[in-house]
Design an enzyme around this catalytic site. Structure first.
Site, mmCIF file in Angstrom:
data_model
loop_
_atom_site.group_PDB
_atom_site.id
_atom_site.type_symbol
_atom_site.label_atom_id
_atom_site.label_comp_id
_atom_site.label_asym_id
_atom_site.label_seq_id
_atom_site.Cartn_x
_atom_site.Cartn_y
_atom_site.Cartn_z
ATOM 1 N N CYS A 1 0.957 -1.225 -0.038
ATOM 2 C CA CYS A 1 -0.230 0.105 0.043
ATOM 3 C C CYS A 1 1.062 1.287 -0.175
ATOM 4 O O CYS A 1 2.160 1.047 0.388
ATOM 5 C CB CYS A 1 -0.248 0.495 1.271
ATOM 6 S SG CYS A 1 -2.203 -2.007 0.979
ATOM 7 N N GLY B 1 -1.022 0.373 -4.961
ATOM 8 C CA GLY B 1 -2.217 0.235 -5.021
ATOM 9 C C GLY B 1 -3.569 0.296 -5.572
ATOM 10 O O GLY B 1 -3.654 1.335 -5.730
ATOM 11 N N ASN C 1 1.132 1.296 6.008
ATOM 12 C CA ASN C 1 1.275 0.391 4.760
ATOM 13 C C ASN C 1 2.401 -0.857 5.854
ATOM 14 O O ASN C 1 2.809 -0.278 6.129
ATOM 15 C CB ASN C 1 2.303 0.981 4.025
ATOM 16 C CG ASN C 1 3.137 0.225 3.366
ATOM 17 O OD1 ASN C 1 2.749 -1.225 2.675
ATOM 18 N ND2 ASN C 1 4.305 0.531 2.727
ATOM 19 N N GLY C 2 1.985 -2.331 5.379
ATOM 20 C CA GLY C 2 2.527 -3.181 5.733
ATOM 21 C C GLY C 2 1.637 -4.267 6.462
ATOM 22 O O GLY C 2 0.432 -4.132 5.917
ATOM 23 N N TYR D 1 11.376 -4.281 -7.139
ATOM 24 C CA TYR D 1 10.107 -4.343 -8.091
ATOM 25 C C TYR D 1 9.255 -3.235 -7.752
ATOM 26 O O TYR D 1 8.060 -2.369 -8.415
ATOM 27 C CB TYR D 1 9.207 -4.994 -8.082
ATOM 28 C CG TYR D 1 8.190 -5.248 -8.506
ATOM 29 C CD1 TYR D 1 7.074 -4.791 -9.666
ATOM 30 C CD2 TYR D 1 6.603 -5.505 -7.127
ATOM 31 C CE1 TYR D 1 6.345 -4.897 -9.726
ATOM 32 C CE2 TYR D 1 5.690 -5.257 -7.330
ATOM 33 C CZ TYR D 1 4.740 -5.455 -9.514
ATOM 34 O OH TYR D 1 3.825 -5.124 -9.268
#
Length: 474
Positions: free
Chosen positions: A12, A38, A112-113, A252
């Site tokens: 995210c 996301g 995020n995570g 990536y």
């Protein structure tokens, strides 16, 4: 686009601003810059220093917001979020930021995570009377904050963060402040910038360029930073921390124009391609990369090998990412819609196809087939990361080894399955050296768990564990 990492579902993105009269608009543009992290849902919460207001929904940023919605979100502080589901169901109720109201104040959270002990913490909180409204692990943090018993918010947040284990780049918003924090291992990127007199925070620095902000610093592992009308106040909730940033950010996830831990993503990926050419040379006519995340590595491979780089694969930019599709059949159809081979480039040629990773192997097989159907004489696959053989529990949705083709098959078996003429991966030492951290051991500053199985934290998915005792569990 990510044509393979697909079951490595995207992380995210979080963004925030404090001290700008157009906070919602700034956050809207910031989220656009983070859209690659996301695409399932997006949201913004704003503060006018009296109350918090929220708008969020399923879909892309442009689907969720329009000019009228942004104008209605008045305030000088805001946090926003773009989501890909890694914990909790993919539905509206789990869209972030999550907003919680009480009789005395409100709190919004964007994260995020992934919290690896969220299940056990939630079980204990429910035992103590908490009622959860979502299935998101982020809500656990809100309940821990509320139940901390400390008289002020900052101590409550600190106390809550000592209980959660895993990866989190966290942005909190209350009426009179924005609070940001990074987990003690620094698994996720989070940076702070300045836009005039305002402060901004973002998962990636590429968002600063879009809004015209100046980079100030990265949030360090274990830090808790409070930003309000008095400025920025740096504090800590954990000491003795050591960064182990997710290696897949470089391979990536992050945008090529971002800098993560002071390393430019595009240059890191070019270096990975160079290392790959050194480790796995091949005689060929052209090098091509799988759009978009593999292009930089393909250019590096071409420059190092002396084989010309060509645009052998074209991406249709008007369809969604293939790994978002809910079934394998639709995922493979998505590849056909998204990628086309350039016959004039590959026909009769020996082609080096550079990709950043292989997870399931299905998409790589389809791309090899595309190239050969377009007349490629040979297709040599080169992967700019080591084989992914272990699940990730920190926000990339590969929770079992069964999803990972390299966990159960040799390189030769994978090559045969995908129909390639040769297949080679980058070594772990090549990865760390290419990124710019030549030590491939525990001091390299990166998380290599998906390649090595050595996790920077204890992993207790869906199981009882010692952290239950923190909340009085039996």
């Amino acid at each position: 686009m990510r044509t393979e990492i697909k079951g490595l579902n995207e992380e995210c993105g979080v963004f925030g601003v404090w001290g700008h009269e157009d906070a919602a608009s700034i956050t809207y543009y910031g989220l656009h810059s983070l859209q690659h992290r996301g695409q399932e849902g997006a949201g913004i919460v704003v503060s006018d220093e009296k109350r918090l207001k929220v708008h969020k929904g399923m879909g892309l940023v442009n689907d969720v917001f329009n000019e009228d919605k942004i104008k209605s979100l008045t305030g000088n502080g805001a946090i926003g979020h773009v989501r890909y589901t890694t914990a909790g169901d993919s539905d509206f109720i789990n869209c972030q930021p999550l907003l919680f109201n009480s009789q005395t104040s409100s709190l919004a959270l964007a994260h995020n995570g992934n919290i690896v002990n969220a299940t056990a913490l939630k079980r204990q909180l429910e035992h103590q009377g908490s009622i959860f409204q979502t299935t998101s692990d982020t809500e656990v943090i809100a309940h821990l904050i509320k139940r901390s018993g400390y008289p002020n918010l900052i101590d409550s947040v600190k106390n809550a963060l000592t209980m959660v284990k895993g990866a989190y780049a966290l942005a909190c918003l209350v009426e009179d402040a924005m609070i940001v924090a990074l987990d003690p291992n620094g698994l996720r990127p989070l940076s702070i910038g300045r836009l005039g007199d305002a402060y901004v925070v973002s998962s990636e620095t590429c968002a600063f360029d879009i809004i015209g902000a100046e980079f100030v610093r990265e949030v360090q592992p274990g830090e808790l930073i409070v930003i309000n009308n008095d400025g920025m106040h740096i504090d800590r909730f954990a000491s003795g921390t050591k960064r182990t940033l997710c290696s897949m950010e470089y391979v990536y996830f992050a945008r090529p124009d971002s800098n993560v831990d002071e390393i430019n993503i595009h240059m890191a990926r070019k270096n990975l391609g160079r290392k790959l050419a050194e480790e796995a040379p091949i005689q060929a006519d052209v090098v091509t990369g799988v759009p978009d995340s593999s292009i930089s590595a393909a250019i590096g491979y071409a420059e190092q090998s002396g084989i010309p780089y060509e645009l052998g694969l074209i991406k249709n930019r008007y369809v969604g990412r293939t790994f978002i599709q809910p079934s394998q059949a639709l995922r493979e159809q998505g590849v056909k819609m998204k990628l086309s081979a350039v016959r004039g480039v590959v026909e009769g040629k020996s082609v080096v196809m550079v990709d950043d990773s292989i997870v399931r192997g299905t998409t790589a097989r389809r791309i090899v087939k595309l190239l050969k159907e377009a007349g490629a004489k040979e297709v040599h696959v080169r992967i700019s990361s080591p084989p992914i053989i272990n699940p990730c529990y920190y926000g990339i949705d590969t929770s079992t080894k069964g999803e990972l083709i390299a966990a159960s098959r040799s390189t030769e078996e994978i090559r045969e399955e995908m129909g390639a003429d040769s297949l080679a991966y980058l070594s772990i030492s090549g990865l760390t050296e290419g990124i710019g951290r030549p030590d491939e051991g525990p001091d390299c500053g990166q998380c290599l768990a998906c390649f090595t199985g050595q996790y920077p934290t204890e992993i207790f998915p869906e199981a009882d564990h010692p952290y239950d005792k923190v909340l009085g569990g039996k």
